[in-house]
Design a protein around this motif. Sequence first.
Motif, PDB file in Angstrom:
ATOM      1  N   ASP A 157     -23.275  12.126 -20.236  1.00 19.38           N
ATOM      2  CA  ASP A 157     -21.958  12.727 -20.532  1.00 19.38           C
ATOM      3  C   ASP A 157     -20.802  11.859 -21.036  1.00 19.38           C
ATOM      4  N   GLY A 158     -20.951  10.734 -20.739  1.00 20.29           N
ATOM      5  CA  GLY A 158     -19.650   9.948 -21.279  1.00 20.29           C
ATOM      6  C   GLY A 158     -20.145   8.403 -21.036  1.00 20.29           C
ATOM      7  N   ARG A 159     -19.216   7.485 -21.225  1.00 17.55           N
ATOM      8  CA  ARG A 159     -19.086   5.885 -21.040  1.00 17.55           C
ATOM      9  C   ARG A 159     -18.882   5.815 -19.449  1.00 17.55           C
ATOM     10  N   VAL A 160     -19.736   4.965 -18.978  1.00 14.81           N
ATOM     11  CA  VAL A 160     -19.842   4.774 -17.614  1.00 14.81           C
ATOM     12  C   VAL A 160     -18.658   3.428 -17.191  1.00 14.81           C
ATOM     13  N   VAL A 161     -17.867   3.675 -16.446  1.00 16.23           N
ATOM     14  CA  VAL A 161     -17.062   2.597 -15.911  1.00 16.23           C
ATOM     15  C   VAL A 161     -17.254   2.702 -14.496  1.00 16.23           C
ATOM     16  N   LEU A 162     -17.917   1.431 -13.968  1.00 15.38           N
ATOM     17  CA  LEU A 162     -17.983   1.103 -12.522  1.00 15.38           C
ATOM     18  C   LEU A 162     -16.768   0.948 -11.687  1.00 15.38           C
ATOM     19  N   VAL A 163     -16.364   1.480 -10.631  1.00 14.71           N
ATOM     20  CA  VAL A 163     -15.152   1.141 -10.022  1.00 14.71           C
ATOM     21  C   VAL A 163     -15.342   0.917  -8.698  1.00 14.71           C
ATOM     22  N   ASP A 164     -14.539  -0.302  -8.083  1.00 16.78           N
ATOM     23  CA  ASP A 164     -14.574  -0.512  -6.794  1.00 16.78           C
ATOM     24  C   ASP A 164     -13.017  -1.005  -6.356  1.00 16.78           C
ATOM     25  N   ASP A 165     -13.085  -1.050  -4.941  1.00 14.53           N
ATOM     26  CA  ASP A 165     -11.621  -1.729  -4.698  1.00 14.53           C
ATOM     27  C   ASP A 165     -11.354  -3.001  -4.965  1.00 14.53           C
ATOM     28  N   LEU A 166     -12.752  -3.855  -4.738  1.00 12.85           N
ATOM     29  CA  LEU A 166     -12.265  -5.124  -4.606  1.00 12.85           C
ATOM     30  C   LEU A 166     -13.635  -6.005  -5.176  1.00 12.85           C
ATOM     31  N   MET A 167     -13.338  -6.878  -5.855  1.00 19.28           N
ATOM     32  CA  MET A 167     -14.564  -7.802  -6.264  1.00 19.28           C
ATOM     33  C   MET A 167     -14.410  -9.145  -5.682  1.00 19.28           C
ATOM     34  N   THR A 168     -15.598  -9.569  -5.038  1.00 18.14           N
ATOM     35  CA  THR A 168     -15.559 -10.912  -4.625  1.00 18.14           C
ATOM     36  C   THR A 168     -16.577 -11.858  -5.291  1.00 18.14           C
ATOM     37  N   THR A 169     -18.108 -11.696  -4.856  1.00 17.79           N
ATOM     38  CA  THR A 169     -18.840 -12.463  -5.581  1.00 17.79           C
ATOM     39  C   THR A 169     -19.356 -11.355  -7.066  1.00 17.79           C
ATOM     40  N   ALA A 180     -28.578  -0.278 -11.767  1.00 18.39           N
ATOM     41  CA  ALA A 180     -29.158   0.947 -11.434  1.00 18.39           C
ATOM     42  C   ALA A 180     -28.620   1.892 -12.198  1.00 18.39           C
ATOM     43  N   VAL A 181     -27.363   1.865 -12.786  1.00  9.38           N
ATOM     44  CA  VAL A 181     -27.015   2.789 -13.905  1.00  9.38           C
ATOM     45  C   VAL A 181     -27.559   2.769 -15.147  1.00  9.38           C
ATOM     46  N   GLY A 182     -27.841   1.409 -15.631  1.00  8.75           N
ATOM     47  CA  GLY A 182     -28.499   1.213 -16.733  1.00  8.75           C
ATOM     48  C   GLY A 182     -29.986   1.495 -16.747  1.00  8.75           C
ATOM     49  N   GLU A 183     -30.685   1.492 -15.602  1.00  8.70           N
ATOM     50  CA  GLU A 183     -31.924   1.808 -15.240  1.00  8.70           C
ATOM     51  C   GLU A 183     -32.096   3.141 -15.474  1.00  8.70           C
ATOM     52  N   ALA A 184     -31.304   3.994 -15.064  1.00  7.02           N
ATOM     53  CA  ALA A 184     -31.143   5.469 -15.180  1.00  7.02           C
ATOM     54  C   ALA A 184     -30.871   5.805 -16.693  1.00  7.02           C
ATOM     55  N   GLY A 185     -30.321   5.048 -17.279  1.00  2.02           N
ATOM     56  CA  GLY A 185     -29.974   5.540 -18.857  1.00  2.02           C
ATOM     57  C   GLY A 185     -28.727   5.812 -19.052  1.00  2.02           C
ATOM     58  N   GLY A 186     -27.855   5.248 -18.001  1.00  2.00           N
ATOM     59  CA  GLY A 186     -26.351   5.200 -18.486  1.00  2.00           C
ATOM     60  C   GLY A 186     -25.675   4.133 -19.207  1.00  2.00           C
ATOM     61  N   ARG A 187     -24.921   4.494 -20.055  1.00  2.15           N
ATOM     62  CA  ARG A 187     -24.175   3.226 -20.878  1.00  2.15           C
ATOM     63  C   ARG A 187     -23.047   2.690 -20.101  1.00  2.15           C
TER      64      ARG A 187
END
Length: 240
Positions: free
Chosen positions: A192-204, A214-221
């Motif tokens: 239903d849309g373009r996926v933006v993964l979100v998190d509070d913090l990125m370290t590595t 996981a999202v790509g494997e399930a067909g998400g863009r």
Amino acid sequence: MRGLWREFAGLVLPVGCAGCGRPRTELCEECARSLCAEGGQAAGRRRGPRRVRPSPAPPGLPRVYAAAAYADAVRAILLAHKERGALVLAAPLGRALAGAVRGLRPGSGPLLLIPVPSAPRAVAGRGHDPVRRIALAAARELRRGGTGARVLAALRQRRTVIDQAGLGARQRQLNLAGALEVVGGGGRLLRDGRVVLVDDLMTTGASLAEAARAVGEAGGRVAGAAVVAASPSAFEINWN
Ligand SMILES: [Zn+2]
């Protein structure tokens, strides 16, 4: 003892600015600006959402934008929200995250903000899911600005992962490989849309790379990822 009491009191009463401790405010203006100083100038460095990249970057990591560096007031604010349950901070953190999503320029069309899931045990221990709460505030902020956006809690941990704290980049990658999956029926909603993964913090970047897989494997863009804060070292790459 006094420190302990302040911690305890902070669970029910705001004891001061979550960023700097200034009294009689949950978040002072200066610390709020440190979260999302779009277009501002500080210490000779452009502030506001920036593209960030850990070094080394894990394979499969999408483009990532961060609102701020994980240090000082920003670190204190994120911890107050996550660990002390200062839920009032979800709104300013959501605004910062929305700024990072805009920085990503994910393209037109409805956006699906997919939070990187926390371990169920961590959510139960904290009594709330901080990343999901910030994502919901960010989606509201984006909609106010005319961007169609909603939160889709499409990911879950399919197996137990050990606490990432204290693990190096490579160990985090191994700890997380194959750890996430799209919930049943989620694959259909991903279209239903373009996926933006979100998190509070990125370290590595290991969690974001695993979420993208996981999202790509399930067909998400996956258009990219947005985080409130990233390790200061992830800001050092010059993208020009
Ligand atoms: Zn402050």
